[in-house]
Design a protein around this motif. Structure first.
Motif, PDB file in Angstrom:
ATOM      1  N   ASN A   1      95.479  80.017  36.931  1.00  0.00           N
ATOM      2  CA  ASN A   1      94.765  79.971  38.208  1.00  0.00           C
ATOM      3  C   ASN A   1      95.020  78.667  38.961  1.00  0.00           C
ATOM      4  OD1 ASN A   1      93.273  82.507  38.357  1.00  0.00           O
ATOM      5  ND2 ASN A   1      92.176  81.764  36.549  1.00  0.00           N
ATOM      6  N   ALA A   2      96.146  78.010  38.656  1.00  0.00           N
ATOM      7  CA  ALA A   2      96.461  76.716  39.267  1.00  0.00           C
ATOM      8  C   ALA A   2      96.449  76.786  40.791  1.00  0.00           C
ATOM      9  CB  ALA A   2      97.814  76.212  38.777  1.00  0.00           C
ATOM     10  N   GLY A   3      97.007  77.851  41.355  1.00  0.00           N
ATOM     11  CA  GLY A   3      97.065  77.987  42.801  1.00  0.00           C
ATOM     12  C   GLY A   3      95.687  78.043  43.430  1.00  0.00           C
ATOM     13  N   VAL A   4      94.773  78.712  42.753  1.00  0.00           N
ATOM     14  CA  VAL A   4      93.397  78.810  43.258  1.00  0.00           C
ATOM     15  C   VAL A   4      92.757  77.426  43.290  1.00  0.00           C
ATOM     16  CG1 VAL A   4      91.099  79.743  42.818  1.00  0.00           C
ATOM     17  CG2 VAL A   4      93.112  81.180  42.453  1.00  0.00           C
ATOM     18  N   TYR A   5      92.904  76.686  42.187  1.00  0.00           N
ATOM     19  CA  TYR A   5      92.274  75.366  42.103  1.00  0.00           C
ATOM     20  C   TYR A   5      92.876  74.400  43.117  1.00  0.00           C
ATOM     21  CZ  TYR A   5      90.627  77.286  37.657  1.00  0.00           C
ATOM     22  OH  TYR A   5      90.047  78.073  36.697  1.00  0.00           O
ATOM     23  N   GLN A   6      94.160  74.459  43.279  1.00  0.00           N
ATOM     24  CA  GLN A   6      94.817  73.556  44.234  1.00  0.00           C
ATOM     25  C   GLN A   6      94.413  73.876  45.666  1.00  0.00           C
ATOM     26  OE1 GLN A   6      98.776  74.361  42.920  1.00  0.00           O
ATOM     27  NE2 GLN A   6      98.768  72.761  41.354  1.00  0.00           N
ATOM     28  N   SER A   7      94.303  75.154  45.970  1.00  0.00           N
ATOM     29  CA  SER A   7      93.884  75.569  47.305  1.00  0.00           C
ATOM     30  C   SER A   7      92.449  75.148  47.587  1.00  0.00           C
ATOM     31  CB  SER A   7      94.035  77.086  47.451  1.00  0.00           C
ATOM     32  OG  SER A   7      93.541  77.536  48.695  1.00  0.00           O
ATOM     33  N   ARG A   8      91.587  75.327  46.593  1.00  0.00           N
ATOM     34  CA  ARG A   8      90.183  74.956  46.771  1.00  0.00           C
ATOM     35  C   ARG A   8      90.026  73.441  46.909  1.00  0.00           C
ATOM     36  NH1 ARG A   8      86.533  79.193  46.045  1.00  0.00           N
ATOM     37  NH2 ARG A   8      84.843  77.660  45.939  1.00  0.00           N
ATOM     38  N   LEU A   9      90.838  72.672  46.185  1.00  0.00           N
ATOM     39  CA  LEU A   9      90.788  71.217  46.324  1.00  0.00           C
ATOM     40  C   LEU A   9      91.203  70.808  47.736  1.00  0.00           C
ATOM     41  CD1 LEU A   9      90.524  68.307  45.272  1.00  0.00           C
ATOM     42  CD2 LEU A   9      92.922  68.483  44.512  1.00  0.00           C
ATOM     43  N   ALA A  10      92.259  71.391  48.250  1.00  0.00           N
ATOM     44  CA  ALA A  10      92.729  71.054  49.593  1.00  0.00           C
ATOM     45  C   ALA A  10      91.655  71.363  50.628  1.00  0.00           C
ATOM     46  CB  ALA A  10      94.022  71.810  49.902  1.00  0.00           C
ATOM     47  N   ASP A  11      91.018  72.513  50.480  1.00  0.00           N
ATOM     48  CA  ASP A  11      89.969  72.900  51.423  1.00  0.00           C
ATOM     49  C   ASP A  11      88.766  71.968  51.314  1.00  0.00           C
ATOM     50  OD1 ASP A  11      88.602  74.862  53.270  1.00  0.00           O
ATOM     51  OD2 ASP A  11      87.290  74.997  51.517  1.00  0.00           O
ATOM     52  N   PHE A  12      88.344  71.679  50.076  1.00  0.00           N
ATOM     53  CA  PHE A  12      87.203  70.780  49.871  1.00  0.00           C
ATOM     54  C   PHE A  12      87.501  69.394  50.436  1.00  0.00           C
ATOM     55  CE2 PHE A  12      85.183  67.462  47.282  1.00  0.00           C
ATOM     56  CZ  PHE A  12      83.846  67.757  47.518  1.00  0.00           C
ATOM     57  N   SER A  13      88.683  68.868  50.159  1.00  0.00           N
ATOM     58  CA  SER A  13      89.047  67.520  50.624  1.00  0.00           C
ATOM     59  C   SER A  13      89.030  67.440  52.147  1.00  0.00           C
ATOM     60  CB  SER A  13      90.423  67.131  50.089  1.00  0.00           C
ATOM     61  OG  SER A  13      90.421  67.078  48.676  1.00  0.00           O
ATOM     62  N   ARG A  14      89.545  68.481  52.796  1.00  0.00           N
ATOM     63  CA  ARG A  14      89.554  68.499  54.268  1.00  0.00           C
ATOM     64  C   ARG A  14      88.123  68.459  54.801  1.00  0.00           C
ATOM     65  NH1 ARG A  14      88.357  72.308  57.426  1.00  0.00           N
ATOM     66  NH2 ARG A  14      88.508  73.909  55.789  1.00  0.00           N
ATOM     67  N   ARG A  15      87.264  69.317  54.266  1.00  0.00           N
ATOM     68  CA  ARG A  15      85.882  69.367  54.736  1.00  0.00           C
ATOM     69  C   ARG A  15      85.127  68.086  54.387  1.00  0.00           C
ATOM     70  NH1 ARG A  15      82.936  72.947  52.053  1.00  0.00           N
ATOM     71  NH2 ARG A  15      84.503  73.450  50.454  1.00  0.00           N
ATOM     72  N   TRP A  16      85.418  67.517  53.216  1.00  0.00           N
ATOM     73  CA  TRP A  16      84.712  66.317  52.771  1.00  0.00           C
ATOM     74  C   TRP A  16      85.095  65.111  53.626  1.00  0.00           C
ATOM     75  CZ3 TRP A  16      80.605  66.283  49.761  1.00  0.00           C
ATOM     76  CH2 TRP A  16      80.142  65.067  49.269  1.00  0.00           C
ATOM     77  N   ARG A  17      86.368  64.960  53.935  1.00  0.00           N
ATOM     78  CA  ARG A  17      86.793  63.827  54.769  1.00  0.00           C
ATOM     79  C   ARG A  17      86.174  63.919  56.164  1.00  0.00           C
ATOM     80  NH1 ARG A  17      90.865  61.026  52.232  1.00  0.00           N
ATOM     81  NH2 ARG A  17      91.940  62.177  50.561  1.00  0.00           N
ATOM     82  N   SER A  18      86.103  65.113  56.699  1.00  0.00           N
ATOM     83  CA  SER A  18      85.484  65.300  58.004  1.00  0.00           C
ATOM     84  C   SER A  18      83.998  64.946  57.948  1.00  0.00           C
ATOM     85  CB  SER A  18      85.663  66.746  58.465  1.00  0.00           C
ATOM     86  OG  SER A  18      84.990  66.976  59.680  1.00  0.00           O
ATOM     87  N   ALA A  19      83.331  65.392  56.883  1.00  0.00           N
ATOM     88  CA  ALA A  19      81.906  65.091  56.727  1.00  0.00           C
ATOM     89  C   ALA A  19      81.678  63.594  56.536  1.00  0.00           C
ATOM     90  CB  ALA A  19      81.337  65.866  55.545  1.00  0.00           C
ATOM     91  N   MET A  20      82.556  62.921  55.800  1.00  0.00           N
ATOM     92  CA  MET A  20      82.400  61.475  55.593  1.00  0.00           C
ATOM     93  C   MET A  20      82.453  60.714  56.908  1.00  0.00           C
ATOM     94  SD  MET A  20      84.034  59.913  52.139  1.00  0.00           S
ATOM     95  CE  MET A  20      85.722  60.269  52.573  1.00  0.00           C
ATOM     96  N   GLN A  21      83.356  61.109  57.770  1.00  0.00           N
ATOM     97  CA  GLN A  21      83.429  60.458  59.085  1.00  0.00           C
ATOM     98  C   GLN A  21      82.121  60.617  59.843  1.00  0.00           C
ATOM     99  OE1 GLN A  21      86.859  62.163  61.016  1.00  0.00           O
ATOM    100  NE2 GLN A  21      88.319  60.935  59.838  1.00  0.00           N
ATOM    101  N   ARG A  22      81.550  61.801  59.764  1.00  0.00           N
ATOM    102  CA  ARG A  22      80.273  62.048  60.445  1.00  0.00           C
ATOM    103  C   ARG A  22      79.151  61.242  59.803  1.00  0.00           C
ATOM    104  NH1 ARG A  22      76.500  65.644  59.002  1.00  0.00           N
ATOM    105  NH2 ARG A  22      77.961  66.898  57.759  1.00  0.00           N
ATOM    106  N   TRP A  23      79.085  61.240  58.460  1.00  0.00           N
ATOM    107  CA  TRP A  23      78.020  60.490  57.778  1.00  0.00           C
ATOM    108  C   TRP A  23      78.091  59.000  58.101  1.00  0.00           C
ATOM    109  CZ3 TRP A  23      79.793  63.414  52.868  1.00  0.00           C
ATOM    110  CH2 TRP A  23      79.201  64.692  52.848  1.00  0.00           C
ATOM    111  N   GLU A  24      79.287  58.444  58.095  1.00  0.00           N
ATOM    112  CA  GLU A  24      79.429  57.017  58.370  1.00  0.00           C
ATOM    113  C   GLU A  24      79.039  56.689  59.809  1.00  0.00           C
ATOM    114  OE1 GLU A  24      83.435  56.318  57.166  1.00  0.00           O
ATOM    115  OE2 GLU A  24      82.952  56.341  55.019  1.00  0.00           O
TER     116      GLU A  24
END
Length: 298
Positions: free
Chosen positions: A160-183
């Motif tokens: 399931n490597a592809g699933v995990y890698q895809s989910r990490l990419a999606d999470f990282s994108r959303r998390w970086r955007s949220a961090m900018q807002r939080w800061e």
């Protein structure tokens, strides 16, 4: 008889197919992160709740059984679980999740730790030789841990490597955007002087620029005494704090005592996922933390 046998075999197959990779998270924040990265490919058992002090947990039979059957164990480390995790690992008898194995991951080992003591003496209270273990309230650390957890999922479940890698990419994108807002939202908190209950907010303070000027505990892990609180109250005119801040799992009596006498607002932070009705996932944890601080400051 044959019909019941076929049904039992089908049920067993269905359960194993749904279960996928079995993970145990020592704290709710890592359980939530595993959910973000693993989705329905990972079944997750979380060892503690937001209303428990993670330093002091009993290795109950259900927890031992969960670790015995786990493929992956994700804990904070840095001695946060030193009072119960070693016993849990021994009693589980699961070689796959012992330290040094692919099934064992310590989040604190992945980040730069704060407050690493230059000397170690138990007389100083609940001091951790490896530094302050409460790393998860710096949102930047979550990304570092997410990358390591995702890679470990890939190692343990390559199919399931592809699933995990895809989910990490999606999470990282959303998390970086949220961090900018939080800061951006937390700008008014920079430089604000606070009194804390326990030294469990150091990473949040470091990230957002809050300034700690006192602690309700006389020493880490030591309950506030009346003499210490009286001395702290006497020092406040010099230190000029604007908030008293504690985690939801802390006993609130000392904070309320000081609040009433010093006329300071108390901000009760969720501290981890599930620590407040709003903090239902990692994103909501930081939403609620920053909103609570800003509301108290106003």
């Amino acid at each position: 008889m044959m019909r019941w046998l076929i049904l039992a075999v089908c049920a067993s197959f269905s359960l194993s197919a749904q279960a996928g990779l079995r993970a145990v998270a020592c704290e709710p924040e890592w359980g939530a992160l595993l959910g973000e990265l693993g989705g329905d490919k990972v079944s997750i058992y979380t060892a503690t709740t937001a209303q428990q002090d993670p330093h002091h947990i009993q290795a109950r039979p259900s927890l031992i059984a969960a670790v015995r059957n786990a493929d992956l164990l994700v804990c904070t480390g840095a001695e946060l679980e030193t009072g119960w995790l070693p016993l849990l690992l021994r009693q589980s008898g699961n070689a796959a999740v012992q330290p040094g194995k692919p099934g064992y991951l310590e989040a604190a080992a992945l980040v730069q730790r704060l407050e690493v003591p230059t000397r170690f003496d138990r007389a100083d209270g609940d001091v951790h030789a490896a530094g302050n273990p409460h790393i998860h309230l710096d949102a930047r650390n979550i990304l570092l841990v997410a990358e390591a957890v995702s890679q470990r999922l890939v190692t343990l479940d390559a199919g399931n490597a592809g699933v995990y890698q895809s989910r990490l990419a999606d999470f990282s994108r959303r998390w970086r955007s949220a961090m900018q807002r939080w800061e951006r939202e937390a700008t008014p908190l920079r430089g604000v002087a606070i009194v804390v209950h326990h030294r469990d907010l150091a990473y949040l303070q470091n990230w957002l620029g809050l300034r700690e000027v006192g602690t309700l505990e006389p020493k880490p892990g030591v309950e506030p005494s009346s003499a210490h609180l009286a001395g702290l109250l006497a020092s406040l005119p010099t230190q000029r704090p604007q908030l008293i801040v504690r985690a939801a799992y802390n006993d609130g009596r000392a904070a309320e005592w000081l609040s009433a006498r010093a006329r300071l607002p108390v901000a009760v932070l969720p501290f981890t996922v599930g620590g407040s009705p709003r903090a239902g996932d990692l994103f909501a944890l930081f939403d609620d933390t920053i909103a609570t601080l800003l509301t108290a400051l106003r």
